[in-house]
Write an enzyme that holds these catalytic residues in place. Structure first.
Site, PDB file in Angstrom:
ATOM      1  N   ASP A  85      43.184  35.683  34.157  1.00 11.14           N
ATOM      2  CA  ASP A  85      44.639  36.117  33.886  1.00 11.14           C
ATOM      3  C   ASP A  85      45.323  35.920  35.397  1.00 11.14           C
ATOM      4  OD1 ASP A  85      47.232  36.436  32.727  1.00 11.14           O
ATOM      5  OD2 ASP A  85      47.449  38.386  33.457  1.00 11.14           O
ATOM      6  N   ASP A 144      44.361  41.977  32.026  1.00 14.02           N
ATOM      7  CA  ASP A 144      45.606  43.197  31.609  1.00 14.02           C
ATOM      8  C   ASP A 144      45.918  42.968  30.944  1.00 14.02           C
ATOM      9  OD1 ASP A 144      46.594  41.848  32.916  1.00 14.02           O
ATOM     10  OD2 ASP A 144      47.764  43.335  34.604  1.00 14.02           O
TER      11      ASP A 144
END
Length: 721
Positions: free
Chosen positions: A414, A612
């Site tokens: 990500d 996250d």
């Protein structure tokens, strides 16, 4: 302890067959849905639909062992038992040395014989006092219609001892008694088990070190008075005072003071971390030079340190996939060895006509064929690997993640909060006829009181460049447009492109100034005085300092990289280009991230997903291995198999490296355990190994497996910090 999970401390296990028998007994208990037993940790984990503690303990005792409910506060070892075992080993050595002395002296020309009756006196306490545990455990195994290492040792040594007694009583010994064989085997096996337990204690060093970080008491501010209270009495919301040099008791948020905290033993962060008002502090860290007041945000089982300990214990108790193969081998191991020993006895006796030699060969087979090394090969490596990883800020949730991660071929990242800082920063401030410092001063003055992320970025940039921030008055925010205020006699607006145009700035100028930043996926604001454009401000997410090194290390490991982001294509492409990632998938919805990961796996890639946020959870679950940043959301961390306690992408390569090294240790241990038995059993059956040598080899095999696993403690992270 998780709902529906019962942890039990088990005593009396000696080999993988013991662990397998206890698992079978537990799975027969009504209400138990699954059970795993770890020989190395001597722990049973029972999954059940309701309370089953009493029934589970009763089942373990029925199987011939003992158990108690595991307590987190229990001491890691029983000193009394440790000392007793050491004394018994010392006694066995003292009684056995006179029996083997003639054998040791013979090559040097010394010849003497220990009288038969003295051999009997020396060997009998070794056989029935020091060796009593083998008889007790063997009897329990027979009652449970099973076999284990103790049964092999008890049968083998009893045969050698019984033959010696028969020869002594019948007067047929003529100096050829075998008391030394039975005594040496028992002594060496007991010595080996003592050394093995001693070595296994070192595999749990990481857990003990983490547990030692929890202070017993904390200083709490109540009714304006500081009071020292037990840690168990702390509640969320309590204000805790932390003195310089003191260990921080709980997770908390600083409400007063400034200092640095040494979090190295909790998160692996090597350098002290600055703490000011609003900073989070972690229980177990050491406060530096300043006094802090902090409001507790998590206590007890929910505190970061408690969760780390729980996760490491869970990983160490779980079985790696390869362990299930070992369990199946161990189930049939003892019965097969009993058959091999019987065949050795009969075949050798019939072939050479000497039944004494035949019996000794059978004894050697029984003694050397120990499933201990097989049972310890995997769990000891997992224990040391997960403990070492935790010490460096890599939290492995289960053994399967550790074993699978070694084969990862592609890492999908990500972007926001993973490779980038996750918050906007001022990346450009271009003045129109004024200096950058003046543009920063005007923008920061108007926005100083705002909590908007872009406003905070401007103020932080002004502080970083030591720009004096003027006082603004009549400040007002205009929804969807920006903020306006007066600095002296000037009216300054921090405006969006739309509002700037409404204030009279020509659109073509706004488009020209914003175009290069927009192409890079950055956000643009304008500093406007009445209808005049004073400056263009560009905001973007900054790369983490170690991001480039992280990607380079993965490439060096032969791992491909992919940026998987919901951000716009321009921003994602720029980040991928700066870091040198192999591919980019941008403007991807959370559910599409999981689909892309699944597609990559279907194409043959072993995929690790690193994220996250809440939106990364589906992709983390879809990957072969999910890796969550510890600075992110709890949902991401619960979904992932591995959590990085620091928001440092360089830890991804470290996680894959420790996985590969741990898996290598597992394979080395299993290889030598299988080879040891494959070579040792035929040699013993052919009479090429005496029972004493077989006992020494068996003891050495278990200790060497644990010792090899302990080498993992030398592992160090290899990334740039």
């Amino acid at each position: 302890m998780a709902a529906g999970t019962l942890d039990l401390d088990v005593t009396g296990m000696t080999c993988a067959a013991c662990a397998g028998r206890i698992e079978k007994a537990l799975r027969k208990v009504p209400g138990v849905t699954d059970a795993t037993v770890n020989l190395a940790t001597e722990r049973a984990s029972v999954l059940s639909a309701g309370p089953v503690a009493e029934a589970a303990i009763a089942a373990i005792r029925q199987a011939g062992y003992d158990a108690s409910v595991h307590r987190d506060e229990a001491p890691p070892a029983a000193p009394a038992r440790w000392n007793r075992d050491a004394l018994e080993v010392a006694l066995a050595i003292a009684l056995t040395l006179p029996l083997v002395a003639p054998m040791v002296a013979a090559p040097f020309g010394a010849t003497w014989a220990v009288p038969g009756w003295l051999q009997f006196v020396l060997a009998t306490p070794v056989q029935f006092f020091v060796g009593a545990r083998f008889y007790r455990a063997a009897w329990s195994a027979l009652r449970a219609r099973s076999g284990n290492m103790d049964l092999l040792v008890a049968l083998g040594t009893s045969a050698a001892y019984g033959l010696s007694v028969y020869l002594l009583v019948s007067g047929r010994g003529h100096g050829h008694l075998y008391f030394e064989a039975s005594a040496v085997v028992i002594t060496l096996v007991r010595l080996g088990k003592w050394l093995e337990v001693r070595a296994k204690r070192q595999t749990t060093e990481a857990i003990r070190a983490l547990g030692a970080l929890r202070p017993d008491k904390a200083t709490v501010l109540r009714d304006g008075v500081e009071r020292e209270v037990p840690l168990a009495d702390l509640r969320v919301g309590d204000v805790v005072a932390v003195k310089p040099g003191e260990r921080i008791a709980v997770d908390a948020e600083v409400i007063e003071g400034a200092s640095h905290a040494d979090e190295s033993l909790v998160t692996g962060e090597a350098l002290p971390v600055a703490k000011t008002v609003g900073s989070r502090i972690v229980g177990g860290a050491v406060n530096g030079e300043g006094r802090l007041l902090a409001r507790a945000t998590a206590v007890g089982a929910e505190a970061t340190l408690a969760r780390i300990i729980r996760a490491v214990e869970s990983a160490q108790a779980a079985k790696a996939p390869i362990q299930h193969l070992v369990d199946r081998v161990s189930e049939i191991f003892v019965p097969v060895i009993l058959v091999v020993a019987l065949v050795t006895l009969v075949a050798t006796g019939l072939m050479i006509g000497n039944w004494e030699v035949a019996l000794l060969n059978a004894v050697a087979v029984l003694v050397i064929a120990c499933p201990c090394a097989l049972g310890l090969a995997t769990p000891t490596a997992v224990m040391v690997g997960t403990g070492t990883a935790a010490r460096h800020g890599i939290l492995v949730r289960d053994a399967e993640a550790l074993e699978v991660a070694h084969a990862v071929t592609l890492v999908a990242f990500d972007k926001t909060g993973t490779l980038t800082a996750g918050k906007p920063a001022l990346v450009a401030a271009q003045g129109e006829g004024i200096e950058r410092s003046e543009a920063l001063a005007l923008a920061a003055g108007v926005q100083r009181g705002s909590e908007h992320p872009l406003a905070r970025a401007v103020v932080e940039a002004a502080h970083a460049e030591s720009v004096a921030i003027p006082v603004a008055t009549d400040v007002r925010a205009i929804a969807g447009r920006g903020v306006e205020g007066r600095i002296g006699d000037r009216t300054i607006a921090i405006a969006s492109a739309r509002w700037a145009a409404e204030l009279g700035v020509p659109r073509e100028i706004l488009v020209a100034r914003s175009a290069p930043f927009a192409a890079a996926g950055q956000t643009v604001s304008f500093v406007v005085e009445r209808s005049a454009l004073l400056a263009t401000l560009a905001f973007g997410d900054t790369l983490k300092p170690t991001a480039r090194a992280a990607i380079d290390r993965l490439r060096a490991q032969g791992v491909k990289t992919l940026l998987l982001s919901g951000d716009n294509k321009a921003a994602a492409t720029q980040v991928a280009s700066q870091l040198g990632l192999d591919a980019v998938e941008a403007e991807v919805l959370p559910e599409d991230k999981a689909a892309i990961v699944a597609r990559l796996r279907a194409s043959g890639e072993r995929v690790a997903m690193v994220g996250d946020g809440l939106n990364d959870a589906p992709a983390l679950a879809a990957a072969d291995v999910g890796i969550a940043m510890g600075t992110g959301t709890d949902v991401a961390m619960h979904t992932a198999g591995i959590t990085l306690m620091r928001g440092d992408p360089a830890l991804v390569a470290d996680a894959l490296d420790i996985s590969r090294r741990t898996t290598a240790k597992i394979r080395q241990n299993l290889f030598w355990a299988f080879v040891y038995n494959a070579i040792g059993i035929p040699l013993a059956a052919l009479g090429l190994l005496s029972p004493a040598v077989a006992g020494a080899a068996m003891a050495f095999s278990s200790v060497s497996v644990v010792g090899n696993a302990l080498l993992l403690r030398r592992w160090k992270p290899g990334g740039v910090r």
